[in-house]
Design a protein around this motif. Structure first.
Motif, PDB file in Angstrom:
ATOM      1  N   ALA A  18      14.645 -31.818 -63.682  1.00 51.75           N
ATOM      2  CA  ALA A  18      15.859 -32.640 -63.575  1.00 51.75           C
ATOM      3  C   ALA A  18      15.730 -33.634 -62.418  1.00 51.75           C
TER       4      ALA A  18
ATOM      5  N   ILE D  10      23.611 -30.095 -67.829  1.00 52.31           N
ATOM      6  CA  ILE D  10      22.149 -29.928 -67.688  1.00 52.31           C
ATOM      7  C   ILE D  10      21.818 -28.453 -67.449  1.00 52.31           C
ATOM      8  N   ALA D  54      18.855 -32.152 -71.771  1.00 53.14           N
ATOM      9  CA  ALA D  54      18.896 -32.097 -70.304  1.00 53.14           C
ATOM     10  C   ALA D  54      18.131 -33.265 -69.706  1.00 53.14           C
ATOM     11  N   ALA D  58      19.584 -36.230 -67.349  1.00 52.80           N
ATOM     12  CA  ALA D  58      19.058 -36.416 -65.991  1.00 52.80           C
ATOM     13  C   ALA D  58      18.569 -37.848 -65.779  1.00 52.80           C
TER      14      ALA D  58
END
Lengths: 111, 111, 111, 111
Positions: A18, D10, D54, D58
């Motif tokens: 991330a 996320i 995710a 991000a």
């Protein structure tokens, strides 16, 4: 092999992914993108292998350690590059990479 | 580093990924799924790293060779397991894995 | 659902992924990277969903069509952006995206 | 678009990916693997799109919402299937899928 046993390394990998994805996108919005080219390229590599390493661990793959060994090397390279840049996203990414490199090295060398 | 230079290895990786994904899904439909468990597990590993290796090569990543080295090892293990089973999808997957392992080893050892 | 039935769409997806990965990395080496920021961002999105769509099709997933529908939209956006830039890698990527968008739309609307 | 703004979604996606990867591998070790075939297939789909969602969030991708919408649908299907099986890994996976489906729906419909 247990999913729980790998939990801290899986978490470190996904945090790092991330951070790298965010850093890559944020670097593309900086004034001097050219200076960030290697940072962006390594962010892409690192995000991708971190997601894969987490996935191998969660499946308890017989290749989880080998993937973590390579993941540690890529995290190290990405973290070293990010650390050279003063942007917050780079500094945060450097920390996530460093932590993930350590977790992956520990995982790769576990008995 | 050129995208074209890697073309045959990228193609082998994506062919192998498709063969592994197909083999995993087809194994799940076989009568004796239990006997196919390791084949399915290795198919998942192999499909995932083949896609990643192709991606690293297409970006000309500085870690493309290291990823290909690991990809070769996983392809070899997956191909060896698939070769033990008589189903068409396993035999075809074994061939795709073998070819990809060779391409990846060549790539990993290129000057 | 057959793996062979999807072959031309799987091939188009993996070709497009390779073109997008290459275009992203090549854009980062251009003089005016800043102008290429959206192209790079869409290349990352497109490469990732193309690899995933190919994988869903190869497994004969019940969600393969839904993924292909979204993949077509992202390919279209990426191809439109790439087409604005004169670099060879952008023009080649635009073509791969256009072809993949068509294949994915056909796949998504197949009976 | 901010990385922090998406943090809970996320996290839910990566938790769900880990639960699905683990569930798929654990199902392959169960006595009656055949009964788990659809569970394993959906686990593979769900783990893959959760990781991708995710990643899109991000990066603050312009397609993050569209990906989350599809991710919610796949999580829902996977969670519904997992909920039918009494194994701990299936029950835990069902919960992670349910939570991720909710987070992704919220994300997809955010202004």
């Amino acid at each position: 092999m247990s999913h729980e046993k790998f939990k801290s390394c899986i978490d470190a990998c996904y945090d790092c992914a991330a951070a790298c994805d965010h850093c890559a996108a944020a670097c593309l919005q900086e004034q001097d993108v050219k200076m960030m080219a290697r940072c962006i390229a390594l962010d892409m590599d690192c995000a991708q292998i971190c997601r894969m390493a987490a996935s191998f661990m969660a499946r308890g793959s017989e290749f989880a350690k080998a993937v973590c060994q390579l993941c540690a090397d890529i995290c190290q390279a990405c973290g070293d590059e990010c650390a050279k840049h003063k942007h917050d996203h780079c500094q945060e990414c450097a920390k996530a990479c460093q932590r993930c490199a350590e977790e992956c090295r520990r995982m790769a060398s576990a008995a």
